[in-house]
Write an enzyme that holds these catalytic residues in place. Structure first.
Site, PDB file in Angstrom:
ATOM      1  N   GLU A 259      33.085  32.927  21.492  1.00  0.00           N
ATOM      2  CA  GLU A 259      34.480  32.981  21.931  1.00  0.00           C
ATOM      3  C   GLU A 259      34.559  33.580  23.318  1.00  0.00           C
ATOM      4  O   GLU A 259      33.625  34.245  23.764  1.00  0.00           O
ATOM      5  CB  GLU A 259      35.346  33.759  20.935  1.00  0.00           C
ATOM      6  CG  GLU A 259      34.876  35.158  20.655  1.00  0.00           C
ATOM      7  CD  GLU A 259      35.667  35.814  19.520  1.00  0.00           C
ATOM      8  OE1 GLU A 259      36.879  35.623  19.462  1.00  0.00           O
ATOM      9  OE2 GLU A 259      35.050  36.516  18.711  1.00  0.00           O
TER      10      GLU A 259
ATOM     11  N   TYR B 245      39.508  40.261  17.014  1.00  0.00           N
ATOM     12  CA  TYR B 245      38.226  39.643  16.661  1.00  0.00           C
ATOM     13  C   TYR B 245      37.397  40.431  15.656  1.00  0.00           C
ATOM     14  O   TYR B 245      36.263  40.086  15.393  1.00  0.00           O
ATOM     15  CB  TYR B 245      37.396  39.356  17.920  1.00  0.00           C
ATOM     16  CG  TYR B 245      37.251  40.522  18.884  1.00  0.00           C
ATOM     17  CD1 TYR B 245      36.530  41.655  18.529  1.00  0.00           C
ATOM     18  CD2 TYR B 245      37.842  40.478  20.140  1.00  0.00           C
ATOM     19  CE1 TYR B 245      36.408  42.713  19.399  1.00  0.00           C
ATOM     20  CE2 TYR B 245      37.719  41.534  21.017  1.00  0.00           C
ATOM     21  CZ  TYR B 245      37.007  42.654  20.650  1.00  0.00           C
ATOM     22  OH  TYR B 245      36.891  43.698  21.508  1.00  0.00           O
TER      23      TYR B 245
ATOM     24  N   LYS C  46      27.611  36.432  30.707  1.00  0.00           N
ATOM     25  CA  LYS C  46      28.575  36.727  31.771  1.00  0.00           C
ATOM     26  C   LYS C  46      28.674  35.568  32.750  1.00  0.00           C
ATOM     27  O   LYS C  46      27.655  35.037  33.200  1.00  0.00           O
ATOM     28  CB  LYS C  46      28.135  37.976  32.539  1.00  0.00           C
ATOM     29  CG  LYS C  46      28.094  39.229  31.698  1.00  0.00           C
ATOM     30  CD  LYS C  46      29.418  39.948  31.695  1.00  0.00           C
ATOM     31  CE  LYS C  46      29.462  40.948  32.825  1.00  0.00           C
ATOM     32  NZ  LYS C  46      30.715  41.723  32.803  1.00  0.00           N
TER      33      LYS C  46
ATOM     34  N   ASP D 289      38.709  39.515  29.718  1.00  0.00           N
ATOM     35  CA  ASP D 289      38.610  40.609  30.682  1.00  0.00           C
ATOM     36  C   ASP D 289      39.876  41.461  30.571  1.00  0.00           C
ATOM     37  O   ASP D 289      40.798  41.344  31.371  1.00  0.00           O
ATOM     38  CB  ASP D 289      38.463  40.033  32.089  1.00  0.00           C
ATOM     39  CG  ASP D 289      37.901  41.062  33.049  1.00  0.00           C
ATOM     40  OD1 ASP D 289      37.564  42.178  32.591  1.00  0.00           O
ATOM     41  OD2 ASP D 289      37.807  40.760  34.238  1.00  0.00           O
TER      42      ASP D 289
ATOM     43  N   LYS E 202      35.015  35.958  26.335  1.00  0.00           N
ATOM     44  CA  LYS E 202      35.012  37.408  26.501  1.00  0.00           C
ATOM     45  C   LYS E 202      36.192  37.720  27.412  1.00  0.00           C
ATOM     46  O   LYS E 202      36.174  37.410  28.601  1.00  0.00           O
ATOM     47  CB  LYS E 202      33.706  37.882  27.124  1.00  0.00           C
ATOM     48  CG  LYS E 202      33.632  39.383  27.282  1.00  0.00           C
ATOM     49  CD  LYS E 202      32.235  39.800  27.717  1.00  0.00           C
ATOM     50  CE  LYS E 202      32.027  41.292  27.758  1.00  0.00           C
ATOM     51  NZ  LYS E 202      33.058  42.053  28.405  1.00  0.00           N
TER      52      LYS E 202
ATOM     53  N   CYS F 137      48.884  31.058  71.753  1.00  0.00           N
ATOM     54  CA  CYS F 137      48.409  31.054  73.125  1.00  0.00           C
ATOM     55  C   CYS F 137      49.359  30.148  73.893  1.00  0.00           C
ATOM     56  O   CYS F 137      49.592  29.013  73.501  1.00  0.00           O
ATOM     57  CB  CYS F 137      46.986  30.506  73.193  1.00  0.00           C
ATOM     58  SG  CYS F 137      46.494  30.085  74.868  1.00  0.00           S
TER      59      CYS F 137
ATOM     60  N   CYS G   1      40.894  31.698  76.169  1.00  0.00           N
ATOM     61  CA  CYS G   1      41.100  31.394  77.586  1.00  0.00           C
ATOM     62  C   CYS G   1      41.607  32.590  78.369  1.00  0.00           C
ATOM     63  O   CYS G   1      41.744  32.513  79.591  1.00  0.00           O
ATOM     64  CB  CYS G   1      42.064  30.220  77.735  1.00  0.00           C
ATOM     65  SG  CYS G   1      43.755  30.639  77.274  1.00  0.00           S
TER      66      CYS G   1
ATOM     67  N   CYS H 201      44.955  35.445  74.715  1.00  0.00           N
ATOM     68  CA  CYS H 201      44.216  34.474  73.915  1.00  0.00           C
ATOM     69  C   CYS H 201      42.720  34.767  74.054  1.00  0.00           C
ATOM     70  O   CYS H 201      42.207  34.843  75.173  1.00  0.00           O
ATOM     71  CB  CYS H 201      44.527  33.063  74.405  1.00  0.00           C
ATOM     72  SG  CYS H 201      43.416  31.834  73.692  1.00  0.00           S
TER      73      CYS H 201
ATOM     74  N   CYS I 277      44.626  25.485  77.385  1.00  0.00           N
ATOM     75  CA  CYS I 277      43.617  26.315  76.718  1.00  0.00           C
ATOM     76  C   CYS I 277      42.552  25.430  76.062  1.00  0.00           C
ATOM     77  O   CYS I 277      42.876  24.573  75.239  1.00  0.00           O
ATOM     78  CB  CYS I 277      44.296  27.185  75.667  1.00  0.00           C
ATOM     79  SG  CYS I 277      43.134  28.049  74.603  1.00  0.00           S
TER      80      CYS I 277
HETATM   81  S1  IVH Z   1      33.156  41.721  20.233  1.00  0.00           S
HETATM   82  C1  IVH Z   1      30.561  45.480  18.746  1.00  0.00           C
HETATM   83  N1  IVH Z   1      34.595  39.863  21.276  1.00  0.00           N
HETATM   84  O1  IVH Z   1      33.964  43.387  25.653  1.00  0.00           O
HETATM   85  C2  IVH Z   1      31.135  44.948  19.997  1.00  0.00           C
HETATM   86  N2  IVH Z   1      34.345  41.912  22.468  1.00  0.00           N
HETATM   87  O2  IVH Z   1      31.540  44.562  26.805  1.00  0.00           O
HETATM   88  C3  IVH Z   1      31.849  43.727  19.646  1.00  0.00           C
HETATM   89  N3  IVH Z   1      35.556  41.972  24.581  1.00  0.00           N
HETATM   90  O3  IVH Z   1      34.167  46.489  24.066  1.00  0.00           O
HETATM   91  C4  IVH Z   1      32.736  43.310  20.699  1.00  0.00           C
HETATM   92  N4  IVH Z   1      36.395  39.947  24.452  1.00  0.00           N
HETATM   93  O4  IVH Z   1      36.371  45.288  24.611  1.00  0.00           O
HETATM   94  C5  IVH Z   1      34.113  41.108  21.429  1.00  0.00           C
HETATM   95  N5  IVH Z   1      35.848  38.102  22.094  1.00  0.00           N
HETATM   96  C6  IVH Z   1      35.370  39.351  22.231  1.00  0.00           C
HETATM   97  C7  IVH Z   1      35.660  40.153  23.353  1.00  0.00           C
HETATM   98  C8  IVH Z   1      35.123  41.428  23.434  1.00  0.00           C
HETATM   99  C9  IVH Z   1      36.318  41.052  25.172  1.00  0.00           C
HETATM  100  C10 IVH Z   1      35.260  43.309  25.146  1.00  0.00           C
HETATM  101  C11 IVH Z   1      35.374  44.422  24.136  1.00  0.00           C
HETATM  102  C12 IVH Z   1      34.034  45.123  24.166  1.00  0.00           C
HETATM  103  C13 IVH Z   1      33.524  44.717  25.501  1.00  0.00           C
HETATM  104  C14 IVH Z   1      32.030  44.795  25.524  1.00  0.00           C
END
Ligand code: IVH
Length: 668
Positions: free
Chosen positions: A114, A227, A315, A118, A116, A427, A412, A409, A432
């Site tokens: 899934e 999650y 990442k 931010d 990650k 200018c 020139c 400028c 120029c």
């Molecule tokens: S699972 C046991 N799922 O990323 C750790 N983390 O760098 C399980 N994060 O502290 C984390 N999206 O805050 C999980 N789909 C996702 C996530 C996720 C963002 C964050 C989370 C974690 C950090 C780790």
């Protein structure tokens, strides 16, 4: 490295990391990117591994992060909120799979992937289905209670449904984030009121979550994906996938892009797909979280003090980086507009080396208060041109003077001025050479006269040696003249002459665009060409006749008039005709607007039409031509080797057609 050197470096690293932890967790105003922070942390971990006897109990590695502020009540997590181990390449993902196999010999693994997010990790406690407490991750062991603020998140239920609602006490975890659209809206508001904007949605979310007044949080709309369920195995689930389903069934939001992957190949394909799609998600994802699906396997794999062994983060390439402004140069454009450009200490961003970013104009430099020597945060998202997000003022060198826009400028030395009501300094010297170079380059550009080989280096030499003083001179150039220039063999000289000669018959629309008249781009050029059919007639047209054309307002009319009022520009028309440039165009009845109101995107190679030709066809028939697929796209025209845009179309339910169907639609 000696033991003493190591001790010295360790103490520096710890000091720096603590400082950044404080800025990040307490002030919610980080000064460095996650990548830069990770590098410090990695160096610390490596050095401590080499010199284990130098590890101190208060090292950031022993505690992961600093002290939460005392404004919010500290909450001790029942089970530590761990981090994730990181990978950046498919090979590292395969190593992860190999590690799993070594840990549980003979076992077969499937995964759930899934995005990650931010954002900010949160832990929520529900008692008999009621939300009683929500806390930030904090340092992983102790977070801060932010229940009232979390309750402002509309997608977060305060009462659960389904099986989880019956439990006396259950903890769920997830990630709070700010959708991109909200982030952009808030930044626009901050900008209008002259306040400092947020560098990214993550910082904006961190700021929102830590508002002391929940009403203030509510004005900065957040969202959440869950999650994790603390009691998954007690509930009889055997897979992580079932856990996600249970979360969804109880009314908690899970990520719709979560997918089950049967093996590591499928995981790697998922990661590639998501990275290509990341701009379409509507929120910032910095990678993919890959988790072993079987809960029994998760249990047996366990965790280190820092991260679970059954999960890993893949990442994406970083999009923000910090670097240093070495100088602020000023470029001169084809209309004499002076554009400030920050020359940067070169930095890698999403696979590209960035050396400079445009600062657009004087007001922009002033608003961002960019100074030479400043440390700045730059961003490059997708295909977007890199830009300067903000200055890290805390790192400004003492005594750095504010930038003063030059009144000469740089090309020139002529007088530069900023006309009343305009954003650009210009200018004022019509002769120029920099303006001429800019204009020549525009003249030969792909959407104008489309002269191949007329690059920056060549234009530079042609002007500096006095070979070209206006557009018509291009058509008089000889192979002998060109062959004498630097980096120019006879064969390439011949190619240039042929390319220039071939541009004589591009037609009036392209010619009008090529002239570089202010406010006359492709669209206006086309309107003028079809209406008047002849360059001389356009040049002679009075202002009100121009303004009456549908799609041309008084401002454009004035600009066209002003251009042709100049004696030199009128003479240019004659000169162009003399060298054989076609200055007329059939006034053919304008093409029927069969594609009016429809937006088209082209992907892949079409059998007969080039990309440019497809664009012209669509626009000629009143349609819009876009480069990215969105919900507003009506048709995606797919050719050979079509890219991710075709996938986008399928995902968004946009109609997919081929070239033949496009031609049929245009024909009406
Ligand atoms: S699972 C046991 N799922 O990323 C750790 N983390 O760098 C399980 N994060 O502290 C984390 N999206 O805050 C999980 N789909 C996702 C996530 C996720 C963002 C964050 C989370 C974690 C950090 C780790």
């Amino acid at each position: 490295m000696t033991r003493d050197d190591a001790a010295q470096r360790l103490s520096e690293l710890r000091e720096q990391i603590r400082h950044h932890d404080y800025l990040y967790y307490v002030e919610a105003r980080p000064e460095i990117t996650d990548d830069a922070y990770d590098r410090l942390m990695r160096e610390l971990v490596d050095l401590e591994t080499q010199f284990p006897e130098l590890v101190t109990p208060d090292s950031p590695t022993q505690r992961v992060a600093g002290t939460p502020t005392d404004v919010f009540k500290p909450v001790e997590h029942r089970v530590a909120m761990l981090s994730l181990d990181n990978t950046t390449t498919p090979d590292q993902l395969r190593e992860f799979a190999a590690r799993l196999k070594r840990a549980l010999p003979g076992a077969a693994f499937s995964y759930v992937c899934e995005p990650k997010i931010d954002g900010l990790g949160v832990a929520l406690v529900y008692e008999r289905g009621r939300l009683v407490r929500g806390a930030t991750r904090g340092d992983g062991r102790v977070g801060e209670e932010i229940t009232p603020n979390l309750k402002t998140i509309k997608s977060l239920p305060v009462r659960l449904r389904g099986r989880l609602a019956e439990l006396d006490d259950v903890e769920v975890r997830g990630e709070v984030f700010m959708p991109r659209a909200e982030f952009e809206k808030i930044n626009r508001q901050l900008e209008e009121s002259g306040d400092t904007t947020f560098a990214n949605p993550r910082n904006a979310a961190a700021g929102a979550v830590r508002q002391k007044d929940p009403a203030a949080t509510a004005r900065r709309p957040l969202d959440v994906f869950l999650y994790h369920v603390s009691l998954a195995d007690t509930l009889g689930f055997t897979s992580y996938w079932e856990t996600l389903e249970a979360l969804r069934a109880s009314g908690l939001k899970t990520n719709p892009r979560a997918e089950r992957c049967a093996d590591m190949d499928a995981v790697i394909a998922y990661c590639a797909r998501l990275e290509a799609d990341r701009d379409g998600l509507g929120y910032d994802a910095d990678g993919v979280v890959v988790k072993v699906d079987a809960l029994e396997q998760q249990r047996r794999l366990g965790a280190t003090a820092h991260h679970p062994r059954w999960a890993i983060a893949f990442k994406f390439a970083a999009r923000q980086a910090t670097t240093i402004v070495q100088a602020i140069d000023v470029n001169v454009g084809k209309s004499g507009a002076l554009t400030p450009v920050a020359k940067l200490e070169p930095v890698e961003l999403a696979g590209v080396t960035i050396r400079n970013v445009s600062l657009h104009n004087e007001d922009e430099v002033r608003r961002k208060d960019v100074r030479v020597g400043d440390t700045v945060l730059i961003e490059r998202a997708g295909d977007v041109i890199p830009y300067l997000v903000q200055v890290i003022t805390a790192k400004r060198l003492e005594g750095a003077p504010p930038y003063v826009f030059p009144d000469r400028c740089p090309a020139c030395g002529g007088h530069a001025a900023r006309p009343e009501g305009e954003v650009y300094w210009r200018c004022m010297n019509a002769a120029c050479p920099a303006q001429l170079k800019g204009r020549l380059q525009h003249f030969g550009s792909r959407r104008a006269m489309d002269i191949e080989h007329l690059g920056e280096g060549l234009v530079e030499q042609l002007v500096d040696r006095g070979l070209v003083r206006d557009f018509s001179d291009l058509y008089r150039l000889t192979v002998e003249q060109l062959a004498e220039l630097e980096r120019m063999a006879e064969k390439s000289a011949r190619n240039v002459v042929t390319a220039i000669a071939g541009s004589r018959e591009r037609g009036l629309t392209r010619l009008l665009n090529a002239l570089g008249i202010r406010m006359v781009g492709e669209r206006v050029a086309q309107l003028l060409a079809t209406h008047f059919g002849d360059l001389q007639t356009v040049a002679d047209a009075p202002e009100d006749a121009l303004a009456q054309i549908h799609g041309i307002g008084p401002e454009i009319a004035r600009s066209v008039r002003a251009f042709f009022a100049e004696e030199e520009n009128r003479a240019l028309i004659t000169k162009l005709r003399e060298v054989g440039v076609v200055t007329t165009q059939e006034r053919a009845a304008p093409a029927a607007h069969t594609l009016a109101g429809k937006t088209f995107v082209v992907t892949g190679t079409l059998p007969t039409l080039s990309r440019e030709a497809a664009r012209e066809l669509v626009q000629k028939h009143g349609g819009r031509f876009a480069s990215a697929v969105s919900k507003k796209t009506d048709y995606v025209v797919v050719g050979e080797a079509a890219g991710s845009k075709a996938d986008d179309a399928r995902r968004l339910g946009v109609k997919i057609i081929d070239e033949a169907e496009l031609l049929a639609l245009a024909a009406g």
